[in-house]
Design a protein around this motif. Structure first.
Motif, PDB file in Angstrom:
ATOM      1  N   UNK A  28       0.830  -1.203   0.000  1.00  0.00           N
ATOM      2  CA  UNK A  28       0.000   0.000   0.000  1.00  0.00           C
ATOM      3  C   UNK A  28       0.868   1.258   0.000  1.00  0.00           C
ATOM      4  N   UNK A  29       1.934   1.240   0.795  1.00  0.00           N
ATOM      5  CA  UNK A  29       2.862   2.379   0.844  1.00  0.00           C
ATOM      6  C   UNK A  29       3.567   2.553  -0.502  1.00  0.00           C
ATOM      7  N   UNK A  30       3.979   1.433  -1.087  1.00  0.00           N
ATOM      8  CA  UNK A  30       4.665   1.486  -2.386  1.00  0.00           C
ATOM      9  C   UNK A  30       3.769   2.133  -3.447  1.00  0.00           C
ATOM     10  N   UNK A  31       2.492   1.739  -3.475  1.00  0.00           N
ATOM     11  CA  UNK A  31       1.549   2.301  -4.445  1.00  0.00           C
ATOM     12  C   UNK A  31       1.342   3.789  -4.194  1.00  0.00           C
ATOM     13  N   UNK A  32       1.250   4.156  -2.905  1.00  0.00           N
ATOM     14  CA  UNK A  32       1.064   5.571  -2.554  1.00  0.00           C
ATOM     15  C   UNK A  32       2.251   6.405  -3.022  1.00  0.00           C
ATOM     16  N   UNK A  33       3.472   5.916  -2.764  1.00  0.00           N
ATOM     17  CA  UNK A  33       4.664   6.651  -3.159  1.00  0.00           C
ATOM     18  C   UNK A  33       4.790   6.722  -4.677  1.00  0.00           C
ATOM     19  N   UNK A  34       4.416   5.643  -5.335  1.00  0.00           N
ATOM     20  CA  UNK A  34       4.460   5.607  -6.801  1.00  0.00           C
ATOM     21  C   UNK A  34       3.496   6.638  -7.390  1.00  0.00           C
ATOM     22  N   UNK A  35       2.299   6.709  -6.814  1.00  0.00           N
ATOM     23  CA  UNK A  35       1.308   7.686  -7.277  1.00  0.00           C
ATOM     24  C   UNK A  35       1.764   9.112  -6.987  1.00  0.00           C
ATOM     25  N   UNK A  36       2.381   9.300  -5.800  1.00  0.00           N
ATOM     26  CA  UNK A  36       2.887  10.626  -5.439  1.00  0.00           C
ATOM     27  C   UNK A  36       4.002  11.064  -6.389  1.00  0.00           C
ATOM     28  N   UNK A  37       4.858  10.124  -6.736  1.00  0.00           N
ATOM     29  CA  UNK A  37       5.960  10.426  -7.656  1.00  0.00           C
ATOM     30  C   UNK A  37       5.426  10.825  -9.027  1.00  0.00           C
ATOM     31  N   UNK A  38       4.425  10.101  -9.499  1.00  0.00           N
ATOM     32  CA  UNK A  38       3.809  10.403 -10.798  1.00  0.00           C
ATOM     33  C   UNK A  38       3.151  11.777 -10.770  1.00  0.00           C
ATOM     34  N   UNK A  39       2.417  12.035  -9.685  1.00  0.00           N
ATOM     35  CA  UNK A  39       1.732  13.321  -9.539  1.00  0.00           C
ATOM     36  C   UNK A  39       2.739  14.464  -9.462  1.00  0.00           C
ATOM     37  N   UNK A  40       3.854  14.253  -8.757  1.00  0.00           N
ATOM     38  CA  UNK A  40       4.850  15.311  -8.595  1.00  0.00           C
ATOM     39  C   UNK A  40       5.483  15.692  -9.933  1.00  0.00           C
ATOM     40  N   UNK A  41       5.699  14.690 -10.787  1.00  0.00           N
ATOM     41  CA  UNK A  41       6.270  14.961 -12.109  1.00  0.00           C
ATOM     42  C   UNK A  41       5.312  15.813 -12.937  1.00  0.00           C
ATOM     43  N   UNK A  42       4.027  15.492 -12.837  1.00  0.00           N
ATOM     44  CA  UNK A  42       3.009  16.274 -13.544  1.00  0.00           C
ATOM     45  C   UNK A  42       3.010  17.722 -13.050  1.00  0.00           C
ATOM     46  N   UNK A  43       3.140  17.903 -11.738  1.00  0.00           N
ATOM     47  CA  UNK A  43       3.147  19.254 -11.164  1.00  0.00           C
ATOM     48  C   UNK A  43       4.370  20.042 -11.629  1.00  0.00           C
ATOM     49  N   UNK A  44       5.519  19.380 -11.708  1.00  0.00           N
ATOM     50  CA  UNK A  44       6.738  20.083 -12.129  1.00  0.00           C
ATOM     51  C   UNK A  44       6.710  20.469 -13.605  1.00  0.00           C
ATOM     52  N   UNK A  45       5.842  19.811 -14.374  1.00  0.00           N
ATOM     53  CA  UNK A  45       5.681  20.154 -15.787  1.00  0.00           C
ATOM     54  C   UNK A  45       4.679  21.285 -15.974  1.00  0.00           C
ATOM     55  N   UNK A  46       4.042  21.691 -14.880  1.00  0.00           N
ATOM     56  CA  UNK A  46       3.003  22.721 -14.944  1.00  0.00           C
ATOM     57  C   UNK A  46       3.604  24.098 -15.252  1.00  0.00           C
ATOM     58  N   UNK A  47       2.748  24.990 -15.726  1.00  0.00           N
ATOM     59  CA  UNK A  47       3.153  26.370 -15.968  1.00  0.00           C
ATOM     60  C   UNK A  47       2.926  27.235 -14.731  1.00  0.00           C
TER      61      UNK A  47
END
Length: 274
Positions: A163-182
């Motif tokens: 469960x923790x692994x999935x949470x961190x994986x989702x957080x990592x994916x979300x963070x990359x999307x945020x860093x690509x934001x304007x």
């Protein structure tokens, strides 16, 4: 698989060795045929505490997915399963053709012969709610399903880690999307989220390090500060060891006027000198 808890010195449920007469006594008294798997276990030991004490169940509105099954009753005259009728009456269970094999009174686990005199199912009797629920098709399946408390803890640990692994994986994916934001606030949030998702271990993540090197030259002060802090912490903790990267960071920090980034620069220089 070892069934009985042989390590227990004084087992309150262990009876004298079973014999053919004991089996015949039970089958004649109840007008049934006992499961051969049950008889085989009693030949090894006539009742007693078990090595594996957790039994999986699937009850509605039930917090746990298992029940305690810590002993199995044996057979002797007026003892073990021969007390079934007395116990059922004592606890207000009116159904017939049930043979108790375990339980503490508030609940019982029993062989259910109500529809078949030779092939009993396994039921859970809740005397408090006056409910009888089938939990297994036969005795052998139930026995083969038993497991240890350690197995339960290991399984729970595995589930928590997954469960923790999935949470961190989702957080990592979300963070990359945020860093690509304007949006500048999104970028700052993305930097902090990525560091949290990787627990600060970014030493092999060259793509993220390159992003940080670009961000510490960004026109927005908040983005520069977030990226600078991340790089400073990673260098100070030894997560970034590559001299080329450290030199690039120091060259950029050196020309910064922000007091926090000046502190990061001085701290890295001081630690390198040690």
């Amino acid at each position: 698989m070892e069934f009985w808890n042989y390590k227990l010195k004084d087992d309150p449920y262990k009876l004298q060795n079973i014999n053919k007469k004991d089996i015949e006594l039970a089958e004649k008294a109840f007008h049934i045929k006992l499961p051969q798997a049950y008889i085989d276990l009693l030949i090894e030991q006539n009742g007693g505490c078990l090595k594996n004490t957790y039994l999986p169940v699937n009850f509605k509105n039930w917090a746990d997915n298992h029940i305690l099954f810590d002993y199995l009753l044996g057979i002797k005259k007026d003892k073990g399963i021969m007390e079934s009728n007395y116990l059922l009456k004592e606890w207000g269970v009116k159904e017939k053709n049930l043979i108790i094999i375990s339980g503490d009174g508030h609940f019982f686990i029993a062989l259910d012969y109500r529809t078949n005199e030779e092939k009993p199912t396994i039921v859970y009797i809740d005397t408090t709610e006056n409910q009888i629920t089938k939990i297994y098709e036969d005795f052998s399946t139930m026995v083969n399903s038993l497991y240890e408390e350690e197995d339960l803890e290991n399984q729970e640990d595995i589930e928590e880690i997954e469960e923790l692994r999935k949470h961190l994986q989702n957080s990592k994916k979300k963070s990359i999307e945020l860093m690509e934001s304007m949006d500048n606030d999104d970028i700052v949030e993305g930097i902090h989220m990525y560091v949290g998702a990787t627990a600060g271990f970014i030493q092999e993540d060259y793509v993220f390090i390159e992003k940080l090197l670009k961000f510490i030259q960004h026109s927005n002060e908040d983005i520069r500060l977030a990226a600078a802090e991340c790089l400073w912490r990673s260098i100070s903790s030894g997560n970034i060891k590559e001299n080329k990267v450290i030199s690039l960071v120091l060259d950029i920090f050196k020309n910064e006027n922000h007091p926090d980034i000046k502190y990061f620069y001085d701290d890295i220089i001081e630690n390198q000198a040690k």
